[in-house]
Write a protein that holds these residues in place. Structure first.
Motif, PDB file in Angstrom:
ATOM      1  N   SER A  43     -22.242   7.435 -27.483  1.00 52.66           N
ATOM      2  CA  SER A  43     -22.155   8.358 -26.357  1.00 52.66           C
ATOM      3  C   SER A  43     -22.025   9.804 -26.849  1.00 52.66           C
ATOM      4  N   TYR A  44     -21.159  10.028 -27.858  1.00 54.65           N
ATOM      5  CA  TYR A  44     -21.012  11.366 -28.429  1.00 54.65           C
ATOM      6  C   TYR A  44     -22.319  11.843 -29.054  1.00 54.65           C
ATOM      7  N   GLU A  47     -24.605  12.999 -26.400  1.00 56.36           N
ATOM      8  CA  GLU A  47     -24.179  14.318 -25.927  1.00 56.36           C
ATOM      9  C   GLU A  47     -24.581  15.398 -26.912  1.00 56.36           C
ATOM     10  N   ASP A  50     -28.146  16.700 -26.940  1.00 60.98           N
ATOM     11  CA  ASP A  50     -28.485  17.648 -25.880  1.00 60.98           C
ATOM     12  C   ASP A  50     -27.804  18.991 -26.071  1.00 60.98           C
TER      13      ASP A  50
END
Length: 74
Positions: A43-44, A47, A50
């Motif tokens: 998930s990190y 992130e 982006d």
């Protein structure tokens, strides 16, 4: 200990941006005393993929910045 995003430093973020896999990010987190699951690491990384730097930050990271007054006549 979970990662508090408000406690991330510039150096931590720069190192995290260099990680190519969830396993690398997990290992990096462990060196800082943080624990994270593979799902959290993925998930990190999503992130971070982006994450965009503004022009000034990009210039500084790329080495285009001078830490002293380079244009001074002194």
């Amino acid at each position: 200990m979970p990662i508090n995003k408000k406690e991330l430093t510039k150096e931590m973020l720069e190192k995290a941006l260099q990680c190519k896999s969830a396993d690398e990010l997990i290992a990096l987190a462990k060196t800082g005393g943080y624990e994270m699951s593979k799902e959290e690491a993925e998930s990190y990384l999503a992130e971070l993929s982006d994450f965009e730097l503004d022009g000034t930050a990009l210039k500084n990271i790329a080495g285009g910045s001078c830490y002293v007054d380079c244009w001074s006549d002194d």
